[in-house]
Write a protein that holds these residues in place. Structure first.
Motif, PDB file in Angstrom:
ATOM      1  N   LYS A 132       0.783   5.359  -6.282  1.00  0.00           N
ATOM      2  CA  LYS A 132       1.108   6.228  -5.151  1.00  0.00           C
ATOM      3  C   LYS A 132       2.116   5.557  -4.219  1.00  0.00           C
ATOM      4  CE  LYS A 132      -3.236   8.865  -4.988  1.00  0.00           C
ATOM      5  NZ  LYS A 132      -4.481   9.110  -4.199  1.00  0.00           N
ATOM      6  N   ARG A 134       4.385   3.438  -5.101  1.00  0.00           N
ATOM      7  CA  ARG A 134       5.677   3.486  -5.769  1.00  0.00           C
ATOM      8  C   ARG A 134       6.321   4.873  -5.631  1.00  0.00           C
ATOM      9  NH1 ARG A 134       7.365  -0.267  -9.263  1.00  0.00           N
ATOM     10  NH2 ARG A 134       8.358   1.315 -10.587  1.00  0.00           N
ATOM     11  N   LYS A 135       5.548   5.919  -5.750  1.00  0.00           N
ATOM     12  CA  LYS A 135       6.079   7.279  -5.615  1.00  0.00           C
ATOM     13  C   LYS A 135       6.636   7.490  -4.212  1.00  0.00           C
ATOM     14  CE  LYS A 135       4.713   8.830  -9.746  1.00  0.00           C
ATOM     15  NZ  LYS A 135       5.686   9.113 -10.827  1.00  0.00           N
ATOM     16  N   LYS A 136       5.890   7.033  -3.206  1.00  0.00           N
ATOM     17  CA  LYS A 136       6.346   7.183  -1.821  1.00  0.00           C
ATOM     18  C   LYS A 136       7.592   6.336  -1.565  1.00  0.00           C
ATOM     19  CE  LYS A 136       1.887   8.369   0.293  1.00  0.00           C
ATOM     20  NZ  LYS A 136       2.349   9.649   0.881  1.00  0.00           N
ATOM     21  N   TRP A 491       6.560  -2.618  -5.519  1.00  0.00           N
ATOM     22  CA  TRP A 491       7.732  -1.748  -5.610  1.00  0.00           C
ATOM     23  C   TRP A 491       8.902  -2.522  -6.226  1.00  0.00           C
ATOM     24  CZ3 TRP A 491       9.629   2.414  -6.817  1.00  0.00           C
ATOM     25  CH2 TRP A 491      10.854   2.909  -6.384  1.00  0.00           C
ATOM     26  N   ASP A 526       7.565   3.274 -13.676  1.00  0.00           N
ATOM     27  CA  ASP A 526       6.225   3.697 -13.250  1.00  0.00           C
ATOM     28  C   ASP A 526       5.230   3.663 -14.407  1.00  0.00           C
ATOM     29  OD1 ASP A 526       6.955   4.070 -10.665  1.00  0.00           O
ATOM     30  OD2 ASP A 526       6.944   6.265 -10.716  1.00  0.00           O
ATOM     31  N   GLU A 530       1.177   3.451 -14.732  1.00  0.00           N
ATOM     32  CA  GLU A 530       0.512   4.690 -15.153  1.00  0.00           C
ATOM     33  C   GLU A 530      -0.392   4.483 -16.370  1.00  0.00           C
ATOM     34  OE1 GLU A 530       3.977   7.923 -13.824  1.00  0.00           O
ATOM     35  OE2 GLU A 530       3.978   7.031 -15.827  1.00  0.00           O
TER      36      GLU A 530
END
Length: 968
Positions: A132, A134-136, A491, A526, A530
């Motif tokens: 999460k 990394r997505k942000k 990150w 990612d 994942e």
């Protein structure tokens, strides 16, 4: 002609309408906020800003973009960098070279990670998984890229904006994994326990390029005494021979002899495993005021007497080599340590000549520890807190309370000789702005030693601009230790390694690398977070997936950006590897220039660039670094669009920003501020007004119909073309050498001195007063048309909007729809006639001298305009006389009259001196006499002529003007 009413009610003729006045839609004001975006849209619609460079047939020119960090608003450093790149690219496009500029952004790393975390509350942070986060972080980085890209485009920068490279793109990440894998396969990547720069504030290892050394750092330095416990027999014998007998008992020996050390990091004393000496130095056993012996370097005895306020009289002296094997007791912990032989880093420049050695907290200490099998002790965790291995000091923080506590303990044990503050350069984390420490941890390293000589050879194959860059890079690479490439962050690009859960084995080989690279190529990095080990391991290892756990480290962001040559320059159409040019700030010798060089040499044994050009930093007008706290930040957006108070901060537009970039000698730091911008804006206006004057006088000119052959032009016009040829040559040289400040100086001088103050000043009469199609006017228009087209081309890499605006306002048709399609301006050989320069120089000197005398008359109120004057000249120098003869013999009678060049109504060369004078001056050049012109002022041309009033149809005009009107 129109009729005007005089105050007396008498009708008279106005001759203004009979003059050839300026007509042009090219505005006096740039109206940049509206006009510049319109021109940028025109370039976009016509494909000029990208396709032009791609479609050129010349040699490839690749300026590889060093990626700015995708974080924060654009600043003047960005402006200096990106505009310089754009000037170079536009010039190369005009030269016909194939150019595709791919802009890039550095998107991983701690600052973005911290920004994401700062925007979350405690509950949200606790619920944040690595994926999460990394997505942000990716979303934040992309938003920053969009914002910065909009700024770059507003500056008129041309690039392939639809296809930028981002270090978070899966294609880029896969190429980076390939770089890592190839270096690993070649044996350049290894894992080891070594002391590295560690940031407790970031909780990660750092590379040298991630450090900064702010002024004003002070450390608590201490001189401490370690009690001796045992002497080697060879040392005891040497001391005995010098009459010094020491006790054999450990306690008594420790009271009699103590080893003096100095350190600026008292917190490392619990990690002490040895004391190191230089085997070549002399060391003295010196008795102090208390009757004990202190072991110190002989050369330092005089300074230590003052520093420690002790007498210190040498009783015996030995070489450092003889001290090896002496055992001492740790002053704070229950353990012994040896004196060992260190290296050349042990000097007598400071301290005591004996170095406290903690292998877990220093590179030299580590190397000495390895050489002497000291083992490893690092009693500090990732937050900078001491662990249980530090004994009574466990729980202390090394950057907060450890130092005072340890100093107090030394004092309590009687081991403190001196405590004082010490100012020195100390490394800080460049992101958190907090101090770092050296800390031994298991990290991944690139072994520079494996390809150091190849890197040094590659450095010599590159052209460094300025040349000092080569020496700087050479020194850095020659002295560089192994590169720590692992980071304890989420990150970034993962280090694709697996660790044995129950053992110490590491799994990293060709098969695992290829499998992970394939997954990242398809899904992006990612995927590492994942999927579990079963999916991340190759099929051959799936059965034993439970044995392995995937690593959690990411790669140093300098490894990210340092792989761009592989991910971008050597992979994409229209780009070349090695690139022609890398252009960044001078700090990148230790950053991107170096990381790119090391990865490229490690894999391909060559530098990724042919040329490296560096620029300094933007400072305020007082030479200070810009900072929000000082309130001296100059915002490029405010330069372009204006500030809240537009009187104080007017909107200058992008071209003024670009002109500033061209005006500075960017090899050093460059100033920018309100007064500098006003000066640049003045130069911009002068260039614009000169261009407007040229355009405005061409409104009725058609080159195909009206142009005069160059060979038939008057002397003044031919000289102007010769001078233009000279200036164009010099401007071309300046651009080829990237010396844009020379372009700025040449442009300013050409527009103001050569054109406005000389040629166009003289030309006004024949442009305004002549019949529209008269030869003397058409010859001048011919020159003006030739000049404006080349002036537009020459300024186009810098003043791109003004150049295009000029082109769109040419009053006659040309083959190209854009100035950029014309190519770099050239001049025909027919323009060149260097023989004109010497006599013209004399005549221009004469004109300047006459103007000075006329100005003196004006300042005393004796004259108004120069046309009110009559001048008599008598040449003194042979060179001037030859120039006058040349002008008289070869000049065009309608254009090359010296009277018109001097802008006076009457001129006499030689002859009898005049009786009624306003002023007279003698100098080495000539005698200059000034009188009031006889006759009356012509209402149309403003010349004073004796035939004014002789023409009944036009009683206020001179004969010349009457002739013009009668033939219209």
């Amino acid at each position: 002609m129109t009729q005007e009413k005089h105050p007396e009610g008498v009708a008279r003729t106005s001759y203004k309408d009979t003059l050839n006045l300026l007509q042009t839609s090219f505005g006096m004001r740039a109206n940049a906020n509206q006009r510049e975006p319109e021109l940028q849209e025109f370039w976009k619609q016509q494909g000029i800003d990208l396709q032009l460079g791609l479609n050129n047939q010349g040699q490839n020119f690749t300026l590889h973009d060093g990626p700015p960090y995708a974080n924060g608003a654009l600043h003047m450093g960005h402006a200096l960098n990106k505009v310089l790149k754009d000037i170079i690219n536009k010039h190369q496009i005009l030269r016909g070279r194939q150019v595709r500029f791919v802009p890039g952004w550095d998107c991983h790393g701690l600052p973005i990670e911290l920004k994401v975390l700062q925007n979350l509350n405690q509950e949200q942070r606790e619920a944040l998984t690595p994926l999460k986060l990394r997505k942000k972080a990716a979303a934040f980085a992309r938003k920053q890229v969009d914002s910065q890209m909009a700024g770059f485009r507003r500056w008129g920068v041309w690039a392939d904006w639809e296809h930028p490279y981002l270090t978070l793109q899966k294609e880029y990440e896969a190429a980076q994994i390939q770089v890592f894998g190839t270096m690993f396969q070649k044996g350049y990547i290894y894992r080891g326990l070594k002391p590295v720069h560690w940031s407790p504030s970031s909780r990660t290892a750092l590379a040298e390029a991630e450090l900064e050394y702010p002024d004003g750092h002070t450390s608590p330095s201490v001189y401490a005494a370690f009690p001796a416990a045992k002497l080697p027999e060879s040392l005891r014998t040497s001391l005995s021979n010098q009459g010094l007998e020491l006790p054999k008992n450990g306690l008594e020996l420790g009271q009699a002899l103590q080893i003096a050390i100095w350190t600026t990091t008292p917190w490392t004393l619990p990690a002490n495993l040895a004391v190191s000496v230089n085997e070549k130095l002399n060391y003295s056993f010196a008795v102090d005021n208390q009757g004990r012996l202190l072991l110190v370097a002989t050369e330092l005895l005089p300074s230590l007497r003052d520093t420690l306020a002790l007498e210190l009289t040498a009783r015996a002296t030995v070489k450092g080599a003889l001290l090896a094997g002496l055992i001492y007791k740790h002053p704070l912990l229950d353990r012994d340590g040896p004196i060992v032989i260190g290296g050349e880093y042990i000097t007598t420049e400071s301290g005591t000549g004996l170095v406290h050695t903690a292998p877990g907290h220093g590179v030299d200490d580590f190397n000495t520890g390895q050489k002497n099998d000291l083992g490893m002790l690092c009693p500090v965790d990732e937050s900078g807190t001491m662990t249980s291995e530090a004994g009574p000091f466990a729980g202390l923080n090394v950057l907060k309370d450890a130092n005072p506590t340890i100093i107090a303990a030394l004092k309590e044990r009687g081991a403190l000789l001196k405590h004082e503050p010490y100012s020195h350069r100390y490394p800080y984390d460049w992101r958190t702005k907090k101090p770092t420490i050296f800390r031994a941890t298991e990290q991944w390293f690139a072994s520079v030693e494996g390809f150091r000589n190849e890197a040094l050879t590659a450095i010599n194959s590159v052209e460094w601009l300025p040349a000092s860059g080569r020496n700087r890079m050479e020194a850095m690479v020659r002295e560089r230790g192994d590169w720590c490439i692992s980071r304890q962050r989420t990150w970034g690009v993962p280090i694709p390694v697996f660790y044995e859960r129950e053992g110490n084995e590491v799994l990293l080989n060709d098969e695992t690398l290829a499998h992970v690279k394939a997954l990242i190529t398809e899904h992006g990095a990612d995927v590492w977070w994942e999927r579990n080990e079963v999916e991340l391991l190759p099929p051959a290892y799936a059965a034993e997936a439970e044995r392995w756990r995937k690593g959690t480290d990411t790669m140093d962001v300098w490894f990210d950006s340092g792989s761009s040559w592989a991910a971008v320059a050597s992979q994409q159409d229209g780009l070349a590897y090695p690139a022609e040019l890398y252009l960044e700030g001078s700090d990148q010798h230790r950053g991107w220039f170096q990381s790119s060089l090391l990865t490229s040499v490690a894999i391909n044994s060559q530098a990724p660039y042919r040329q490296v050009l560096t620029h300094g930093f933007a400072l305020d007008e007082k030479g200070r670094k810009m900072s929000k706290s000082l309130g001296n930040v100059v915002d490029p957006a405010v330069i372009i669009d204006g500030g809240k108070n537009q009187k104080q901060e007017p909107p200058y537009g992008a071209d003024v920003l670009r002109l500033w970039v061209s005006s500075v000698d960017y090899s050093a730091d460059v100033p920018i501020g309100a007064s500098i911008l006003r000066q640049i804006s003045d130069v911009y206006r002068k260039v614009r007004n000169t261009s407007r004057y040229l355009l405005g006088n061409l409104h009725d000119f058609d080159p195909e119909r009206d142009a005069i052959a160059v060979s038939e032009l008057p002397l003044l016009d031919r000289w102007m073309l010769q001078r233009t040829a000279e200036v164009m040559d010099e401007i071309s040289t300046a651009f080829n050498r990237y010396e844009f400040y020379r372009f700025f100086q040449l442009l300013q001088s050409y527009c103001v001195v050569d054109l406005s103050n000389f040629y166009l000043d003289i030309a006004k009469d024949r442009l305004y007063v002549s019949s529209p199609s008269e030869r003397r006017r058409r010859s001048c228009q011919t020159v003006m048309a030739l000049i404006i087209e080349r002036l537009a081309g020459a300024i186009s890499p810098v003043l791109c909007h003004m150049a295009e605006d000029i082109w769109q306002n040419l009053p006659y048709s040309v083959a190209e729809d854009s100035v950029f399609r014309r190519g770099w301006p050239t001049v025909p050989e027919t323009w060149r006639d260097p023989s004109m320069m010497a006599p013209m120089h004399q005549l221009r000197e004469l004109r300047s001298a006459v103007n000075r005398v006329l100005e003196d008359c004006r300042s005393q109120g004796e004259l108004g305009a120069a046309l009110e004057a009559a001048v008599r000249l008598e040449a003194h120098s042979e060179a001037l006389q030859e120039a006058l003869d040349w002008l008289r013999q070869q000049g065009d009678p309608d254009v090359d009259g010296l009277r018109d060049w001097l802008l006076v109504s009457h001129l006499q060369v030689g002859g009898e001196p005049w009786a009624e004078l306003l002023a007279s001056q003698d100098n080495a050049l000539a005698t200059i006499e000034v009188a009031r012109a006889r006759g009356s002022k012509c209402e149309r041309c403003w010349h004073y002529e004796t035939d004014v009033g002789q023409h009944t149809t036009h009683p206020t005009l001179c004969g010349r003007c009457v002739g013009v009107l009668e033939h219209q």
